[in-house]
Design a protein around this motif. Sequence first.
Motif, PDB file in Angstrom:
ATOM      1  N   PHE A 234       0.832  -1.201   0.000  1.00 14.62           N
ATOM      2  CA  PHE A 234       0.000   0.000   0.000  1.00 14.62           C
ATOM      3  C   PHE A 234       0.869   1.255   0.000  1.00 14.62           C
ATOM      4  N   ILE A 235       1.911   1.258   0.812  1.00 15.26           N
ATOM      5  CA  ILE A 235       2.799   2.423   0.889  1.00 15.26           C
ATOM      6  C   ILE A 235       3.488   2.664  -0.448  1.00 15.26           C
TER       7      ILE A 235
ATOM      8  N   LEU B  62       4.129   5.715  -5.440  1.00 14.27           N
ATOM      9  CA  LEU B  62       4.262   5.739  -6.903  1.00 14.27           C
ATOM     10  C   LEU B  62       3.222   6.655  -7.551  1.00 14.27           C
ATOM     11  N   PHE B  63       1.993   6.590  -7.074  1.00 19.61           N
ATOM     12  CA  PHE B  63       0.967   7.456  -7.643  1.00 19.61           C
ATOM     13  C   PHE B  63       1.191   8.918  -7.250  1.00 19.61           C
TER      14      PHE B  63
ATOM     15  N   ILE C 129      -3.922   6.325   1.146  1.00 18.22           N
ATOM     16  CA  ILE C 129      -3.414   4.979   0.883  1.00 18.22           C
ATOM     17  C   ILE C 129      -2.122   4.734   1.656  1.00 18.22           C
ATOM     18  N   ILE C 130      -1.246   5.732   1.677  1.00 18.54           N
ATOM     19  CA  ILE C 130       0.003   5.602   2.435  1.00 18.54           C
ATOM     20  C   ILE C 130      -0.305   5.465   3.927  1.00 18.54           C
ATOM     21  N   PHE C 131      -1.230   6.272   4.440  1.00 21.09           N
ATOM     22  CA  PHE C 131      -1.607   6.199   5.851  1.00 21.09           C
ATOM     23  C   PHE C 131      -2.178   4.821   6.193  1.00 21.09           C
ATOM     24  N   LEU C 132      -3.023   4.296   5.310  1.00 25.80           N
ATOM     25  CA  LEU C 132      -3.581   2.957   5.512  1.00 25.80           C
ATOM     26  C   LEU C 132      -2.468   1.914   5.523  1.00 25.80           C
TER      27      LEU C 132
ATOM     28  N   VAL D 204       0.655   2.393   6.425  1.00 25.20           N
ATOM     29  CA  VAL D 204       1.384   2.529   7.686  1.00 25.20           C
ATOM     30  C   VAL D 204       0.603   1.848   8.817  1.00 25.20           C
ATOM     31  N   LEU D 205      -0.716   2.044   8.852  1.00 25.67           N
ATOM     32  CA  LEU D 205      -1.529   1.403   9.888  1.00 25.67           C
ATOM     33  C   LEU D 205      -1.475  -0.120   9.795  1.00 25.67           C
ATOM     34  N   ILE D 206      -1.584  -0.644   8.595  1.00 23.57           N
ATOM     35  CA  ILE D 206      -1.552  -2.094   8.412  1.00 23.57           C
ATOM     36  C   ILE D 206      -0.177  -2.643   8.799  1.00 23.57           C
ATOM     37  N   SER D 207       0.878  -1.937   8.396  1.00 25.08           N
ATOM     38  CA  SER D 207       2.230  -2.381   8.742  1.00 25.08           C
ATOM     39  C   SER D 207       2.452  -2.339  10.247  1.00 25.08           C
ATOM     40  N   ALA D 208       1.995  -1.281  10.895  1.00 22.77           N
ATOM     41  CA  ALA D 208       2.174  -1.163  12.344  1.00 22.77           C
ATOM     42  C   ALA D 208       1.384  -2.244  13.073  1.00 22.77           C
ATOM     43  N   LYS D 209       0.226  -2.577  12.547  1.00 26.15           N
ATOM     44  CA  LYS D 209      -0.624  -3.599  13.164  1.00 26.15           C
ATOM     45  C   LYS D 209       0.000  -4.994  13.060  1.00 26.15           C
ATOM     46  N   SER D 210       0.913  -5.178  12.117  1.00 36.67           N
ATOM     47  CA  SER D 210       1.520  -6.490  11.914  1.00 36.67           C
ATOM     48  C   SER D 210       2.480  -6.877  13.027  1.00 36.67           C
ATOM     49  N   PHE D 211       2.983  -5.906  13.761  1.00 35.02           N
ATOM     50  CA  PHE D 211       3.926  -6.211  14.836  1.00 35.02           C
ATOM     51  C   PHE D 211       3.161  -6.708  16.062  1.00 35.02           C
TER      52      PHE D 211
END
Length: 151
Positions: free
Chosen positions: A14-15, A20-21, A49-52, A54-61
């Motif tokens: 997502f990031i 890229l866009f 999209i970037i914020f989403l 970051v949230l998904i990546s942070a939630k993975s930890f």
Amino acid sequence: MTVNRKDLICGLVFIVIGLLFAVGARDLDIGTATRMGPGYFPLVLCGLIIFLGVLISAKSFGKPDVDFGVIPWRALLLILPSTVIFGLTLKNIGLMPAVFIVALASSFSSSKMTVPLAFALSIGLSIFCAAVFKWGLGLPIELFGPWVRFW
């Protein structure tokens, strides 16, 4: 600390897509919030999209790792090219045949799809898109292009 690789990779995708866009939209005039330019909405959407991501990546930890499972190659090979085919054929064959082709190809990405059901789905979706975009919204789009005109 455990990391859920599936969520981490999804967030990073997502990031990357958002960045890229955002790079692609950097030459567009942004304007202001009251007088938005053509680049305002794409830039805001890229930020979301970037914020989403970051949230998904942070939630993975802190989550247990999950197996990726089987990659749906059939779906990837049928759905992704269908969108490109739609963009390339819309002007020449028109809305209804282009939607029909995309829906027919995409419907076979599922192993549960039958041929009669795929044709019924494609016909129904073509009629629905014509009703919404041509008749409902009044968009200047041809239902049948010059390659398939019946009259």
